[in-house]
Structure formats: structure tokens, C-alpha cells
Design a protein around this motif. Structure first.
Motif, PDB file in Angstrom:
ATOM      1  N   LEU A  23       0.806  -1.220   0.000  1.00 33.03           N
ATOM      2  CA  LEU A  23       0.000   0.000   0.000  1.00 33.03           C
ATOM      3  C   LEU A  23       0.841   1.272   0.000  1.00 33.03           C
ATOM      4  O   LEU A  23       0.605   2.163  -0.823  1.00 33.03           O
ATOM      5  CB  LEU A  23      -0.957  -0.001   1.201  1.00 33.03           C
ATOM      6  CG  LEU A  23      -1.808   1.265   1.365  1.00 33.03           C
ATOM      7  CD1 LEU A  23      -2.691   1.506   0.155  1.00 33.03           C
ATOM      8  CD2 LEU A  23      -2.630   1.177   2.629  1.00 33.03           C
ATOM      9  N   GLU A  24       1.801   1.395   0.876  1.00 32.76           N
ATOM     10  CA  GLU A  24       2.596   2.631   0.953  1.00 32.76           C
ATOM     11  C   GLU A  24       3.398   2.876  -0.318  1.00 32.76           C
ATOM     12  O   GLU A  24       3.532   4.008  -0.776  1.00 32.76           O
ATOM     13  CB  GLU A  24       3.500   2.634   2.196  1.00 32.76           C
ATOM     14  CG  GLU A  24       2.731   2.739   3.502  1.00 32.76           C
ATOM     15  CD  GLU A  24       1.747   3.912   3.553  1.00 32.76           C
ATOM     16  OE1 GLU A  24       2.126   5.042   3.184  1.00 32.76           O
ATOM     17  OE2 GLU A  24       0.585   3.684   3.964  1.00 32.76           O
ATOM     18  N   LYS A  61       0.911   4.081  -2.990  1.00 33.25           N
ATOM     19  CA  LYS A  61       0.604   5.502  -2.790  1.00 33.25           C
ATOM     20  C   LYS A  61       1.739   6.381  -3.307  1.00 33.25           C
ATOM     21  O   LYS A  61       1.507   7.382  -3.994  1.00 33.25           O
ATOM     22  CB  LYS A  61       0.392   5.793  -1.293  1.00 33.25           C
ATOM     23  CG  LYS A  61      -0.899   5.309  -0.730  1.00 33.25           C
ATOM     24  CD  LYS A  61      -0.962   5.677   0.761  1.00 33.25           C
ATOM     25  CE  LYS A  61      -2.202   5.177   1.431  1.00 33.25           C
ATOM     26  NZ  LYS A  61      -2.232   5.528   2.871  1.00 33.25           N
ATOM     27  N   GLU A 102      -7.908  -6.194  -3.629  1.00 32.57           N
ATOM     28  CA  GLU A 102      -7.063  -5.271  -4.392  1.00 32.57           C
ATOM     29  C   GLU A 102      -7.816  -3.997  -4.753  1.00 32.57           C
ATOM     30  O   GLU A 102      -7.217  -2.917  -4.800  1.00 32.57           O
ATOM     31  CB  GLU A 102      -6.527  -5.964  -5.642  1.00 32.57           C
ATOM     32  CG  GLU A 102      -5.565  -7.086  -5.326  1.00 32.57           C
ATOM     33  CD  GLU A 102      -5.147  -7.909  -6.531  1.00 32.57           C
ATOM     34  OE1 GLU A 102      -4.366  -8.849  -6.323  1.00 32.57           O
ATOM     35  OE2 GLU A 102      -5.586  -7.626  -7.672  1.00 32.57           O
ATOM     36  N   LYS A 125     -10.045  -2.578  -2.877  1.00 33.17           N
ATOM     37  CA  LYS A 125     -10.010  -1.793  -1.636  1.00 33.17           C
ATOM     38  C   LYS A 125      -8.653  -1.112  -1.465  1.00 33.17           C
ATOM     39  O   LYS A 125      -8.578   0.056  -1.092  1.00 33.17           O
ATOM     40  CB  LYS A 125     -10.326  -2.684  -0.433  1.00 33.17           C
ATOM     41  CG  LYS A 125     -11.776  -3.124  -0.399  1.00 33.17           C
ATOM     42  CD  LYS A 125     -12.045  -4.069   0.745  1.00 33.17           C
ATOM     43  CE  LYS A 125     -13.496  -4.556   0.681  1.00 33.17           C
ATOM     44  NZ  LYS A 125     -13.794  -5.583   1.651  1.00 33.17           N
ATOM     45  N   THR A 126      -7.582  -1.832  -1.745  1.00 35.25           N
ATOM     46  CA  THR A 126      -6.238  -1.261  -1.638  1.00 35.25           C
ATOM     47  C   THR A 126      -6.052  -0.115  -2.629  1.00 35.25           C
ATOM     48  O   THR A 126      -5.524   0.946  -2.274  1.00 35.25           O
ATOM     49  CB  THR A 126      -5.165  -2.348  -1.873  1.00 35.25           C
ATOM     50  OG1 THR A 126      -5.321  -3.374  -0.882  1.00 35.25           O
ATOM     51  CG2 THR A 126      -3.760  -1.776  -1.803  1.00 35.25           C
ATOM     52  N   LEU A 150      -8.299   1.820  -3.967  1.00 33.04           N
ATOM     53  CA  LEU A 150      -9.085   2.981  -3.529  1.00 33.04           C
ATOM     54  C   LEU A 150      -8.433   3.664  -2.329  1.00 33.04           C
ATOM     55  O   LEU A 150      -8.368   4.894  -2.264  1.00 33.04           O
ATOM     56  CB  LEU A 150     -10.519   2.554  -3.214  1.00 33.04           C
ATOM     57  CG  LEU A 150     -11.337   2.089  -4.423  1.00 33.04           C
ATOM     58  CD1 LEU A 150     -12.662   1.497  -3.974  1.00 33.04           C
ATOM     59  CD2 LEU A 150     -11.540   3.221  -5.424  1.00 33.04           C
ATOM     60  N   GLU A 151      -7.924   2.881  -1.385  1.00 35.90           N
ATOM     61  CA  GLU A 151      -7.246   3.446  -0.217  1.00 35.90           C
ATOM     62  C   GLU A 151      -6.000   4.227  -0.627  1.00 35.90           C
ATOM     63  O   GLU A 151      -5.650   5.235  -0.012  1.00 35.90           O
ATOM     64  CB  GLU A 151      -6.875   2.338   0.770  1.00 35.90           C
ATOM     65  CG  GLU A 151      -6.319   2.864   2.069  1.00 35.90           C
ATOM     66  CD  GLU A 151      -6.011   1.775   3.082  1.00 35.90           C
ATOM     67  OE1 GLU A 151      -5.234   2.053   4.021  1.00 35.90           O
ATOM     68  OE2 GLU A 151      -6.526   0.648   2.949  1.00 35.90           O
ATOM     69  N   ALA A 152      -5.352   3.773  -1.695  1.00 37.35           N
ATOM     70  CA  ALA A 152      -4.150   4.447  -2.182  1.00 37.35           C
ATOM     71  C   ALA A 152      -4.476   5.723  -2.959  1.00 37.35           C
ATOM     72  O   ALA A 152      -3.583   6.496  -3.287  1.00 37.35           O
ATOM     73  CB  ALA A 152      -3.340   3.500  -3.067  1.00 37.35           C
ATOM     74  N   GLY A 153      -5.760   5.917  -3.275  1.00 37.46           N
ATOM     75  CA  GLY A 153      -6.161   7.127  -3.993  1.00 37.46           C
ATOM     76  C   GLY A 153      -6.244   6.977  -5.493  1.00 37.46           C
ATOM     77  O   GLY A 153      -6.251   7.981  -6.215  1.00 37.46           O
ATOM     78  N   SER A 194     -18.008  -2.435  -6.823  1.00 36.71           N
ATOM     79  CA  SER A 194     -17.481  -1.875  -5.576  1.00 36.71           C
ATOM     80  C   SER A 194     -16.585  -0.652  -5.814  1.00 36.71           C
ATOM     81  O   SER A 194     -15.932  -0.177  -4.889  1.00 36.71           O
ATOM     82  CB  SER A 194     -16.714  -2.937  -4.802  1.00 36.71           C
ATOM     83  OG  SER A 194     -15.651  -3.438  -5.577  1.00 36.71           O
TER      84      SER A 194
END
Length: 165
Positions: A46-47, A50, A72, A74-75, A77-80, A107
């Protein structure tokens, strides 16, 4: 590649379709004329994802963030991610599941641009993905195997299907 496509009336975007894992690859891609890079969630923590998204954007490129599973998505989207590609091909078995995009797009917020990746062979495939909300498709093997790639691309976008291709 960039020089060749810029001669076209409606040039496609140039994508670095590689296993991008570091900033240098993105810098190299931009220097060589790429409009965007592929970032594969399955191989990037994730980091790191990003960070690479931010590097891409700092160079004026919106990366195509590839997913193949719900986790994946979800990841991504979390990463932007603002541009997500759903890969219909399982990268471990290479089997294509054309319904994967149909499932995973549900989703993803409407504000995110979605592309269907892999297995697209016909105009009806293209139309189907547009009908479920995709704004783009990524076609590789079908064009590489076509006797006339230019005609096949035109068919996928707006033309009549030809038998035997």
C-alpha cells in the motif's frame, strides 16, 4: 512509439505496461513519451503504491492501477487511485474470466474511471464493458494476433465484427 501515434488524427494514450516497482521506471517512462504507467496492486504494498501514484501525478500522468480481486480494489481505492483497470486474466493461471470486471466494478465509486483489461476480442465485448460502466478497455493479444490490427481496432471501437478474427 509516441512519435508514431502522434501522427494519428485521434492518438491513443501511450502506456508503460511493465511491472513498475520504482520511481526510476516512471521517470524513464515519462522521458520516453509515456502518458501513463501501469501499477499492479498485487505486487505493490500500500505505501509503495501511494508513493508511485504520487510520483506519476507529479509528472502529469494518472496511473492505471490494476486489480484482479476485491481486496485489491479496496487497496487501490485506499491508495487514492482515480483510474482502475480490472484484469480479467488470472496472472497465476493465465485463464480469462470475462465476468470479473462485471463483479468488481460494483465496488468502485462512479467517480473513479474503470477500464476492462484482457480477453477483449469483439465489438460485443467492448459494448458489454461500456454497458457495465467501463470508460476504457485495454486490448493487447487480440490486436497482436489480428491480420489487420488497424481494422481490428476500428472494429472494437465502432465497426462491424468480422468473422474469423
Amino acid at each position: 512509439v509516441k512519435g508514431a501515434v502522434m501522427k494519428l488524427e485521434n492518438p491513443p494514450a501511450v502506456l508503460l505496461k511493465d511491472f513498475v516497482v520504482n520511481e526510476y521506471q516512471i521517470l524513464q517512462a515519462r522521458y520516453n513519451g509515456a502518458d501513463l504507467v501501469l501499477l499492479i496492486v498485487a505486487i505493490l504494498p500500500l505505501e509503495k503504491l501511494k508513493y508511485l501514484i504520487n510520483v506519476s501525478r507529479s509528472l502529469g500522468m494518472e496511473p492505471l492501477v490494476e486489480v484482479a480481486q476485491e481486496a485489491e480494489v479496496k487497496t487501490a481505492l485506499e491508495a487514492g487511485a482515480k483510474f482502475i483497470g480490472i484484469n480479467n486474466r488470472d496472472l497465476k493461471t493465465f485463464k480469462v474470466d470475462m465476468s470479473r470486471t462485471d463483479r468488481l466494478i460494483q465496488s468502485i465509486p462512479k467517480s473513479v474511471t474503470v477500464a476492462a483489461l484482457s480477453g477483449i476480442k469483439t465489438r460485443s465485448d467492448s459494448e458489454h464493458y461500456v454497458s457495465v460502466g467501463c470508460k476504457a478497455i485495454l486490448v493487447g493479444t487480440t490486436l497482436m494476433k489480428a491480420k489487420d490490427p488497424k481494422a481490428k481496432a476500428a472494429e472494437l471501437i465502432a465497426g462491424e465484427e468480422k468473422k474469423g478474427e
